[in-house]
Design a protein around this motif. Structure first.
Motif, PDB file in Angstrom:
ATOM      1  N   GLU A 236     -39.631  56.442  61.566  1.00 46.89           N
ATOM      2  CA  GLU A 236     -40.605  57.459  61.204  1.00 46.89           C
ATOM      3  C   GLU A 236     -41.585  56.832  60.230  1.00 46.89           C
ATOM      4  O   GLU A 236     -41.475  55.655  59.886  1.00 46.89           O
ATOM      5  CB  GLU A 236     -39.911  58.668  60.580  1.00 46.89           C
ATOM      6  CG  GLU A 236     -39.049  58.337  59.367  1.00 46.89           C
ATOM      7  CD  GLU A 236     -38.310  59.548  58.844  1.00 46.89           C
ATOM      8  OE1 GLU A 236     -38.829  60.182  57.914  1.00 46.89           O
ATOM      9  OE2 GLU A 236     -37.239  59.857  59.360  1.00 46.89           O
ATOM     10  N   ASN A 237     -42.544  57.607  59.790  1.00 43.00           N
ATOM     11  CA  ASN A 237     -43.508  57.085  58.831  1.00 43.00           C
ATOM     12  C   ASN A 237     -42.799  56.741  57.522  1.00 43.00           C
ATOM     13  O   ASN A 237     -41.883  57.436  57.085  1.00 43.00           O
ATOM     14  CB  ASN A 237     -44.611  58.106  58.568  1.00 43.00           C
ATOM     15  CG  ASN A 237     -45.498  58.323  59.773  1.00 43.00           C
ATOM     16  OD1 ASN A 237     -45.449  57.562  60.743  1.00 43.00           O
ATOM     17  ND2 ASN A 237     -46.315  59.360  59.731  1.00 43.00           N
ATOM     18  N   LEU A 238     -43.267  55.665  56.901  1.00 44.47           N
ATOM     19  CA  LEU A 238     -42.717  55.230  55.621  1.00 44.47           C
ATOM     20  C   LEU A 238     -43.859  55.061  54.634  1.00 44.47           C
ATOM     21  O   LEU A 238     -44.836  54.369  54.913  1.00 44.47           O
ATOM     22  CB  LEU A 238     -41.970  53.901  55.790  1.00 44.47           C
ATOM     23  CG  LEU A 238     -41.439  53.252  54.507  1.00 44.47           C
ATOM     24  CD1 LEU A 238     -40.412  54.144  53.825  1.00 44.47           C
ATOM     25  CD2 LEU A 238     -40.829  51.879  54.816  1.00 44.47           C
ATOM     26  N   LEU A 239     -43.747  55.727  53.495  1.00 44.02           N
ATOM     27  CA  LEU A 239     -44.734  55.603  52.419  1.00 44.02           C
ATOM     28  C   LEU A 239     -44.066  54.857  51.274  1.00 44.02           C
ATOM     29  O   LEU A 239     -43.050  55.314  50.738  1.00 44.02           O
ATOM     30  CB  LEU A 239     -45.214  56.982  51.969  1.00 44.02           C
ATOM     31  CG  LEU A 239     -46.386  57.046  50.978  1.00 44.02           C
ATOM     32  CD1 LEU A 239     -47.089  58.407  51.064  1.00 44.02           C
ATOM     33  CD2 LEU A 239     -45.953  56.791  49.533  1.00 44.02           C
ATOM     34  N   VAL A 240     -44.624  53.703  50.919  1.00 39.78           N
ATOM     35  CA  VAL A 240     -44.107  52.928  49.789  1.00 39.78           C
ATOM     36  C   VAL A 240     -45.126  53.014  48.660  1.00 39.78           C
ATOM     37  O   VAL A 240     -46.279  52.601  48.810  1.00 39.78           O
ATOM     38  CB  VAL A 240     -43.856  51.463  50.173  1.00 39.78           C
ATOM     39  CG1 VAL A 240     -43.289  50.699  48.980  1.00 39.78           C
ATOM     40  CG2 VAL A 240     -42.899  51.381  51.352  1.00 39.78           C
ATOM     41  N   CYS A 241     -44.688  53.583  47.549  1.00 35.47           N
ATOM     42  CA  CYS A 241     -45.576  53.796  46.398  1.00 35.47           C
ATOM     43  C   CYS A 241     -45.258  52.786  45.302  1.00 35.47           C
ATOM     44  O   CYS A 241     -44.098  52.542  44.974  1.00 35.47           O
ATOM     45  CB  CYS A 241     -45.395  55.222  45.865  1.00 35.47           C
ATOM     46  SG  CYS A 241     -46.308  55.553  44.347  1.00 35.47           S
ATOM     47  N   PHE A 242     -46.296  52.221  44.721  1.00 35.78           N
ATOM     48  CA  PHE A 242     -46.162  51.278  43.615  1.00 35.78           C
ATOM     49  C   PHE A 242     -46.762  51.923  42.372  1.00 35.78           C
ATOM     50  O   PHE A 242     -47.956  52.208  42.333  1.00 35.78           O
ATOM     51  CB  PHE A 242     -46.862  49.966  43.950  1.00 35.78           C
ATOM     52  CG  PHE A 242     -46.362  49.349  45.224  1.00 35.78           C
ATOM     53  CD1 PHE A 242     -45.166  48.639  45.246  1.00 35.78           C
ATOM     54  CD2 PHE A 242     -47.058  49.516  46.420  1.00 35.78           C
ATOM     55  CE1 PHE A 242     -44.685  48.098  46.419  1.00 35.78           C
ATOM     56  CE2 PHE A 242     -46.584  48.972  47.595  1.00 35.78           C
ATOM     57  CZ  PHE A 242     -45.386  48.263  47.603  1.00 35.78           C
TER      58      PHE A 242
END
Length: 390
Positions: free
Chosen positions: A17-23
């Protein structure tokens, strides 16, 4: 939970599925603010990895400290040995990011930045969409890295979308990117409406006399401590309650008085319990480089709680809430007059006007609009120009 290098279990995330990686430069478990609101909503549609800045501890090998505040959000905190060099820290974080992403099969990767400094170890990423959610002018904050400005320029070149945390910030950066949109602070109305209903006074403020004027939020160089001291001195019959963690300034430098109460950080879930027993809210921000572009999240939160509010002349507060007659704007010369004025009137006076103003400012609406921009940007990158027929 702590995971050694490379030990993020792939089997735990079998779906694609969609993956959002936040920094982010902010800790998830620090003050609950914009990142937590937005990314919690984002996690209803995709997996979210929240990659924090490293912490340094007395250990021999780096590791990933992980936690899951909800089923679709993974917090990753790199834990590095004391004395790790910046170059080595970047290399370790690069590996950690690679491992976290590899452990989560995904159909689309969104790289979401709150700090441009993360480009030092994510320059290799091949994301489908790059988002820079510029919530503050970080270069104006105390102890900002000297290379932050250059890193932001690099991030602006890479970003597909730029969001800003307020109108002033949007206006100063609008010419730096072709897809930039302002998203001022939203509000969880239902949460703060709890303060309008009766409830028990928290134990640490139960014995503080009324009238009470309260502040909540980070206590750092943005707070005008001289103004706080002046208010306490000139209004000895009013008690000032100050909630929030003290960072980047010496706690011993905070003014002390019998009617000034520093109660420390309080959980977001308990804020309405404190606010319901205040008689007014105030935002005694200093007017300096660090506050020039801020759009305080606490402004609509105070209002949703039903409190009258007095603020110093923060630009985004003046041009929105001040212009709408919802917040009194004051400085050292008229602070006492403004505070005593709001303390003298019933809380309910502005409630209809406040509720109408806040009706379209939910975090849900903010996230839905952001998500729409992301989808349009993604679809635009997929378009292949058609060849003109002969």
């Amino acid at each position: 939970m702590e995971a050694a290098l490379g030990r993020v279990a792939r089997s735990k995330y079998p779906r694609r599925e969609n993956l959002l990686v936040c920094f982010s430069h902010l800790r998830w478990n620090f003050v609950h603010q914009r990142p937590q609101h937005i990314l919690t909503l984002a996690s209803k549609q995709q997996r979210v990895v929240y990659f924090e800045e490293p912490v340094f501890e007395d250990l021999t090998h780096p590791l990933m400290r992980t936690s899951e505040p909800s089923s679709n959000i993974l917090i990753v905190t790199p834990v590095l040995p004391l004395g790790t060099s910046p170059t080595k820290a970047d290399a370790v974080q690069r590996r950690f990011v690679q491992q976290a992403i590899a452990a989560m099969p995904h159909s689309r990767l969104i790289a979401w930045y709150y700090t441009p400094m993360a480009l030092r170890f994510t320059e290799y990423l091949d994301a489908d969409i790059y988002v820079y959610d510029c919530m503050d002018e970080l270069s104006a904050f105390k102890n900002a890295p000297p290379e932050l400005g250059q890193m932001e320029k690099a991030l602006l070149r890479r970003a597909d979308l730029v969001f800003t945390g307020g109108l002033s910030l949007f206006e100063t950066k609008r010419r730096l990117h072709h897809e930039i949109y302002p998203f001022p602070s939203g509000i969880d109305v239902q949460h703060f409406h709890r303060a309008r209903k009766p409830g028990k006074d928290p134990a640490d403020q139960a014995d503080i006399p009324h009238p009470r004027v309260g502040y909540f939020g980070v206590i750092d160089e943005r707070l005008d401590v001289r103004l706080v001291a002046l208010a306490a001195k000139t209004m000895p019959d009013v008690h000032f309650v100050m909630l929030g963690p003290v960072v980047k300034i010496d706690p011993s430098s905070l003014p002390q008085a019998e009617n000034l109460h520093w109660l420390g950080a309080q959980p977001y879930c308990e804020l309405p319990d404190y606010l319901r027993h205040w008689d007014a809210g105030w935002m005694p921000f200093a007017l300096n480089e660090a506050t020039r572009f801020i759009s305080p999240t606490k402004t609509p939160e105070f209002l949703a709680a039903g409190l009258p509010v007095v603020s110093t002349a923060i630009v985004d507060v003046v041009r929105s809430y001040g212009a709408a007659g919802l917040v009194e704007i004051a400085d050292g010369d008229d602070l006492e007059i403004k505070l005593r004025s709001v303390l003298s009137r019933p809380h309910q006076t502005l409630w209809p006007q406040v509720d109408a103003y806040l009706a379209n400012m939910s975090w849900e609406k903010t996230w839905n609009a952001m998500a729409a921009h992301i989808e349009r940007a993604h679809q635009g990158k997929k378009v292949v120009p058609l060849r003109r027929s002969a």
